[in-house]
Design an enzyme around this catalytic site. Structure first.
Site, mmCIF file in Angstrom:
data_model
loop_
_atom_site.group_PDB
_atom_site.id
_atom_site.type_symbol
_atom_site.label_atom_id
_atom_site.label_comp_id
_atom_site.label_asym_id
_atom_site.label_seq_id
_atom_site.Cartn_x
_atom_site.Cartn_y
_atom_site.Cartn_z
ATOM 1 C CB SER A 173 47.195 -8.987 -16.799
ATOM 2 O OG SER A 173 46.279 -9.883 -17.254
ATOM 3 C CD GLU A 228 49.933 -19.955 -15.200
ATOM 4 O OE1 GLU A 228 49.111 -19.278 -14.057
ATOM 5 O OE2 GLU A 228 49.032 -19.162 -16.603
ATOM 6 N NE ARG A 229 53.016 -15.811 -16.826
ATOM 7 C CZ ARG A 229 52.665 -15.525 -17.227
ATOM 8 N NH1 ARG A 229 53.567 -14.072 -18.508
ATOM 9 N NH2 ARG A 229 51.980 -14.418 -16.653
ATOM 10 C CB CYS A 269 51.393 -3.858 -10.282
ATOM 11 S SG CYS A 269 50.878 -3.106 -8.930
ATOM 12 C CG PHE A 313 54.622 -13.796 -13.696
ATOM 13 C CD1 PHE A 313 56.246 -12.821 -13.377
ATOM 14 C CD2 PHE A 313 54.117 -12.352 -14.421
ATOM 15 C CE1 PHE A 313 56.512 -11.890 -14.112
ATOM 16 C CE2 PHE A 313 54.708 -11.614 -15.320
ATOM 17 C CZ PHE A 313 55.751 -10.951 -15.042
ATOM 18 C CE LYS A 325 46.525 -20.065 -10.783
ATOM 19 N NZ LYS A 325 47.376 -19.629 -11.320
ATOM 20 C CD GLU A 347 50.152 -3.723 -16.937
ATOM 21 O OE1 GLU A 347 49.852 -4.718 -17.530
ATOM 22 O OE2 GLU A 347 50.815 -3.617 -15.924
#
Ligand code: NAD
Length: 490
Positions: free
Chosen positions: A227, A177-178, A282, A150, A174, A383
């Site tokens: 993640s 979805e957020r 990240c 995201f 893909k 994290e």
């Protein structure tokens, strides 16, 4: 009713028959922007089969012709630059400057991939034995699935998409979805460049959709960014299914601050690294390791700079930091902060309970700095992926490097110093793949690999540049002899 997002398969926008749609909210306001389908396995199957059907003809299209589509895409992305950047802000919450930077890096990857006719070139050795030649050519691998996170919804698909296409592969993206909105806009542009049907496809969804991609026999290559727990799952499952995989995972990035670091530069850069994009990069600095008393100068300076950051809706040009992505994420980060305090850490700047006037429904945390964090405690090792900087003190550079190398991740490590020898030692010994020297977000340009190590990466070849070209091609070596009147005279 909010807009239902569509999939894009074989050059057609399709409404998924998914049983579940998730709401996509603007994290600054909680306003629902759209709903996104959790595309089921049978629709993934159809997209994968159509992408495979498009592969033979796309592969035969000469590379110099394939890149013409990318030149058109670059032009369209420039023309729609502001619209794309605003879409990133709306769905992700980061500020406009960060969103523009993100889309700029996306375009740079398109530009770099336009060099594929050169980057894809093979090798040729004449006379490896008498009258025998040997050469290596690169061929595309087939259908590639790109599974995205995201936090950079406009950029991360571009770490892969232009290279995969230019190398002759067909692709299924893909998005998270957020944050699925920016890819809808990108695919509206891709639609305009007239790629043959099936060459680029967009499938929305969550874990079930991803697993259907990982298991599908038509798919040969999988890239993942997200993640570490999910990266491990992706790497294991897709590899077990015989696919080539690269999976970039999470991070816990340390910055070492030496007493001889430039105070103004270091303060400004570490503040931006820790709190830019609300710490949801990240490459965000999340641990500051102060060496030999450096915290005496830098801790008050960082606290002051952080407390002055303007927090709010990223669409406001004055805003320097936006919200975190969801209310669950905010609650998780606040819980981890409390856990850190319970373990004995000391609060320096408390960003919890942030109230932003006019944005009471938004998912805001303000910059938070916590010092004296216990070694191996939650703030040290977990994290958080939010605007939280943990501070540790050590006596020597050796101790600092040891601490860096004892972490679970290896995405980025930075040093702030005016000593060339300290910087060289750090660069040489730090166990991380992206290194910053007086740099706080050591993000590789498009023509360098995005080089996470250890718990931040599973695979061998990374995103971007030459690594992407190697990932999206397989080598074929030919050993060749021709008999003729002429060669018999040898
Ligand atoms: P995430 O792992 O939750 O999701 C990433 C993708 O995986 C999404 O598309 C999601 O739909 C899918 N997914 C989630 N759970 C799944 C499951 N159980 N099975 C199959 N698929 C699943 O990551 P996120 O929260 O979107 O992104 C933030 C994370 O990404 C952070 O950990 C951050 O450090 C990392 N990240 C890493 C890099 C890098 O280059 N190393 C870059 C950006 C972000």
């Amino acid at each position: 009713m909010s807009e239902r997002l569509l999939n894009f398969v074989y050059c057609a926008w399709r409404e998924s028959k998914a049983e579940r749609y998730l709401e996509v909210a603007n994290p600054a306001t909680a306003e629902v922007l759209a709903t996104v389908p959790l595309t089921p396995a049978d629709e993934v199957d159809e997209a994968a089969r159509l992408a495979l059907a498009a592969f033979p003809e796309w592969r035969r299209t000469p590379a110099p012709t394939r890149i013409q589509y990318l030149f058109k895409l670059k032009q369209l992305m420039e023309e729609h630059f502001e619209e794309l950047a605003r879409s990133v802000v709306l769905e992700n919450g980061k500020n406009l400057a960060d969103a523009r930077g993100e889309m700029r890096r996306a375009i740079e990857n398109v530009e770099t991939a336009c060099g594929i006719p050169t980057m894809m070139m093979g090798d040729f050795s004449e006379d490896v034995a008498r009258g025998i030649d040997e050469y290596m050519i690169r061929q595309p691998v087939g259908v590639a699935a790109l599974i995205c996170p995201f936090n950079f919804p406009g950029m991360i698909p571009f770490w892969y998409l232009p290279y995969a296409l230019a190398c002759g592969n067909t692709v299924i993206v893909k998005p998270s979805e957020r944050c699925p909105l920016t890819m809808q806009k990108v695919f509206r542009l891709l639609e305009q460049i007239d790629l043959p049907p099936g060459v680029v496809n967009l499938v929305n969804g969550g874990a079930e959709t991803v697993n259907a991609l990982l298991d599908h026999p038509a798919i040969s290559a999988v890239t993942f960014v997200g993640s570490t727990a999910v990266a491990r799952h992706i790497y294991g499952r897709a590899s077990a299914n015989g696919k080539r995989v690269q999976a970039q995972g999470g991070a816990k990035n340390p910055v070492i601050i030496l007493p001889d670091a430039d105070p103004a530069l270091t303060t400004r850069i570490v503040t931006d690294s820790a709190f830019g994009n609300a710490g949801q990069r990240c490459l965000a600095a999340s641990l500051a390791i102060a060496v030999a008393g450096a915290e005496k100068t830098f801790l008050p300076a960082l606290a002051e700079a952080a407390s002055n950051l303007v927090v709010g809706n990223g669409l406001d040009p004055a805003v320097q930091m936006g919200p975190v992505i969801t209310p669950q994420s905010k609650a998780r980060i606040e819980g981890l902060i409390q856990q850190g305090l319970d373990e004995g850490a000391a609060m320096v700047l408390d960003g919890r309970n942030a109230r932003i006037s006019g944005l009471e429904q938004g998912y805001f945390l303000k910059p938070t700095i916590i010092s004296d964090i216990p070694r191996d405690g939650v703030i040290h090792r977990t994290e958080l992926f939010g605007p939280v900087l943990g501070v540790l003190r050590v006596a020597t550079v050796d101790e600092a490097i040891q601490l860096v190398n004892s972490g679970d991740y290896g995405n980025m490590a930075c040093v702030f110093t005016s000593s060339g020898s300290a910087a060289r030692k750090f660069r040489y010994e730090a166990d991380a793949g992206n290194i910053g020297i007086n740099i706080g977000v050591a993000a590789p340009m498009a023509f360098y690999p995005f080089s996470g190590w250890r718990g931040s990466f599973f695979g061998a070849l990374h995103a971007q540049g030459k690594h992407a070209v190697e990932f999206f091609t397989q080598t074929k070596v030919v050993v060749e002899r021709w008999l003729s009147e002429w060669s018999r005279t040898f």
